[in-house]
Design a protein around this motif. Sequence first.
Motif, PDB file in Angstrom:
ATOM      1  N   ALA A   1       5.167  -1.033   9.801  1.00  0.00           N
ATOM      2  CA  ALA A   1       4.491  -0.149   8.849  1.00  0.00           C
ATOM      3  C   ALA A   1       5.074  -0.307   7.447  1.00  0.00           C
ATOM      4  O   ALA A   1       4.334  -0.364   6.458  1.00  0.00           O
ATOM      5  N   PHE A   2       6.394  -0.410   7.361  1.00  0.00           N
ATOM      6  CA  PHE A   2       7.044  -0.562   6.055  1.00  0.00           C
ATOM      7  C   PHE A   2       6.718  -1.921   5.448  1.00  0.00           C
ATOM      8  O   PHE A   2       6.439  -2.025   4.256  1.00  0.00           O
ATOM      9  N   ALA A   3       6.734  -2.974   6.261  1.00  0.00           N
ATOM     10  CA  ALA A   3       6.397  -4.317   5.769  1.00  0.00           C
ATOM     11  C   ALA A   3       4.962  -4.348   5.246  1.00  0.00           C
ATOM     12  O   ALA A   3       4.681  -4.949   4.204  1.00  0.00           O
ATOM     13  N   GLU A   4       4.049  -3.681   5.937  1.00  0.00           N
ATOM     14  CA  GLU A   4       2.661  -3.637   5.473  1.00  0.00           C
ATOM     15  C   GLU A   4       2.550  -2.856   4.171  1.00  0.00           C
ATOM     16  O   GLU A   4       1.839  -3.263   3.248  1.00  0.00           O
ATOM     17  N   LEU A   5       3.270  -1.745   4.056  1.00  0.00           N
ATOM     18  CA  LEU A   5       3.245  -0.950   2.832  1.00  0.00           C
ATOM     19  C   LEU A   5       3.713  -1.788   1.645  1.00  0.00           C
ATOM     20  O   LEU A   5       3.039  -1.842   0.614  1.00  0.00           O
ATOM     21  N   ILE A   6       4.849  -2.472   1.792  1.00  0.00           N
ATOM     22  CA  ILE A   6       5.395  -3.271   0.701  1.00  0.00           C
ATOM     23  C   ILE A   6       4.539  -4.516   0.455  1.00  0.00           C
ATOM     24  O   ILE A   6       4.282  -4.889  -0.684  1.00  0.00           O
ATOM     25  N   GLY A   7       4.068  -5.139   1.522  1.00  0.00           N
ATOM     26  CA  GLY A   7       3.297  -6.373   1.383  1.00  0.00           C
ATOM     27  C   GLY A   7       1.903  -6.188   0.821  1.00  0.00           C
ATOM     28  O   GLY A   7       1.410  -7.030   0.073  1.00  0.00           O
ATOM     29  N   THR A   8       1.250  -5.070   1.157  1.00  0.00           N
ATOM     30  CA  THR A   8      -0.136  -4.868   0.734  1.00  0.00           C
ATOM     31  C   THR A   8      -0.292  -3.776  -0.311  1.00  0.00           C
ATOM     32  O   THR A   8      -1.311  -3.706  -0.987  1.00  0.00           O
ATOM     33  N   GLY A   9       0.691  -2.873  -0.391  1.00  0.00           N
ATOM     34  CA  GLY A   9       0.583  -1.748  -1.314  1.00  0.00           C
ATOM     35  C   GLY A   9      -0.327  -0.641  -0.821  1.00  0.00           C
ATOM     36  O   GLY A   9      -0.619   0.301  -1.546  1.00  0.00           O
ATOM     37  N   THR A  10      -0.779  -0.742   0.444  1.00  0.00           N
ATOM     38  CA  THR A  10      -1.654   0.284   1.014  1.00  0.00           C
ATOM     39  C   THR A  10      -0.894   1.102   2.053  1.00  0.00           C
ATOM     40  O   THR A  10       0.081   0.638   2.634  1.00  0.00           O
ATOM     41  N   VAL A  11      -1.368   2.315   2.286  1.00  0.00           N
ATOM     42  CA  VAL A  11      -0.730   3.205   3.252  1.00  0.00           C
ATOM     43  C   VAL A  11      -1.382   3.135   4.630  1.00  0.00           C
ATOM     44  O   VAL A  11      -1.039   3.924   5.509  1.00  0.00           O
ATOM     45  N   ASP A  12      -2.290   2.199   4.836  1.00  0.00           N
ATOM     46  CA  ASP A  12      -3.021   2.122   6.103  1.00  0.00           C
ATOM     47  C   ASP A  12      -2.085   1.999   7.309  1.00  0.00           C
ATOM     48  O   ASP A  12      -2.294   2.653   8.335  1.00  0.00           O
ATOM     49  N   GLY A  13      -1.054   1.176   7.196  1.00  0.00           N
ATOM     50  CA  GLY A  13      -0.108   0.999   8.296  1.00  0.00           C
ATOM     51  C   GLY A  13       0.673   2.261   8.585  1.00  0.00           C
ATOM     52  O   GLY A  13       0.955   2.578   9.739  1.00  0.00           O
ATOM     53  N   LEU A  14       1.032   2.987   7.538  1.00  0.00           N
ATOM     54  CA  LEU A  14       1.731   4.260   7.731  1.00  0.00           C
ATOM     55  C   LEU A  14       0.811   5.289   8.369  1.00  0.00           C
ATOM     56  O   LEU A  14       1.221   6.026   9.269  1.00  0.00           O
ATOM     57  N   ASP A  15      -0.406   5.355   7.909  1.00  0.00           N
ATOM     58  CA  ASP A  15      -1.369   6.339   8.402  1.00  0.00           C
ATOM     59  C   ASP A  15      -1.504   6.263   9.917  1.00  0.00           C
ATOM     60  O   ASP A  15      -1.541   7.282  10.596  1.00  0.00           O
ATOM     61  N   THR A  16      -1.533   5.068  10.458  1.00  0.00           N
ATOM     62  CA  THR A  16      -1.761   4.904  11.902  1.00  0.00           C
ATOM     63  C   THR A  16      -0.548   5.264  12.751  1.00  0.00           C
ATOM     64  O   THR A  16      -0.708   5.540  13.936  1.00  0.00           O
ATOM     65  N   VAL A  17       0.662   5.288  12.158  1.00  0.00           N
ATOM     66  CA  VAL A  17       1.852   5.590  12.964  1.00  0.00           C
ATOM     67  C   VAL A  17       2.303   7.039  12.824  1.00  0.00           C
ATOM     68  O   VAL A  17       3.215   7.474  13.515  1.00  0.00           O
ATOM     69  N   LEU A  18       1.652   7.812  11.947  1.00  0.00           N
ATOM     70  CA  LEU A  18       2.018   9.212  11.759  1.00  0.00           C
ATOM     71  C   LEU A  18       1.123  10.122  12.592  1.00  0.00           C
ATOM     72  O   LEU A  18      -0.093   9.947  12.617  1.00  0.00           O
ATOM     73  N   ARG A  19       1.727  11.100  13.243  1.00  0.00           N
ATOM     74  CA  ARG A  19       0.927  12.099  13.955  1.00  0.00           C
ATOM     75  C   ARG A  19       0.234  12.997  12.936  1.00  0.00           C
ATOM     76  O   ARG A  19       0.659  13.114  11.794  1.00  0.00           O
ATOM     77  N   ASP A  20      -0.837  13.642  13.353  1.00  0.00           N
ATOM     78  CA  ASP A  20      -1.581  14.522  12.451  1.00  0.00           C
ATOM     79  C   ASP A  20      -0.728  15.697  11.971  1.00  0.00           C
ATOM     80  O   ASP A  20      -0.931  16.200  10.869  1.00  0.00           O
ATOM     81  N   ASP A  21       0.249  16.136  12.806  1.00  0.00           N
ATOM     82  CA  ASP A  21       1.115  17.256  12.419  1.00  0.00           C
ATOM     83  C   ASP A  21       2.414  16.787  11.758  1.00  0.00           C
ATOM     84  O   ASP A  21       3.378  17.544  11.640  1.00  0.00           O
TER      85      ASP A  21
END
Length: 127
Positions: free
Chosen positions: A12-32
Amino acid sequence: MTTSNRMIIERAFAELIGTGTVDGLDTVLRDDFVHHRPDGRRTKDEWLDAVRTAMGPLAGMRVEVDHMLADGDHVVMHSRRSLPGGPTIAVVDIWRFADGRVVEAWETIEPVHHAAANMTWWQPDHH
């Protein structure tokens, strides 16, 4: 589980830094999910919006991960981040997992050039 939690954060961190998008983080975080900071707490949507907004000015940020530790349901990452046109910061992120996704996170950020000044708090006063 510990190894897979670590891999989830690394990807998730590599995707955030590599793409600048939060999509990878969004999928690993619970709704709460809750992000704890010294200045308050943020919900999942609030935190993702803040990260998304920050990624514009941070495009080109260099990140060096010094330590990545996983123990049980926690993953800790210590990194140095060189901001474009700005200071180098030391960051410690702590992630807590539940049911295979991140449910809580804590973050501490310190500009590296302030580190020596911040270490004087524990020294005895010699008056």
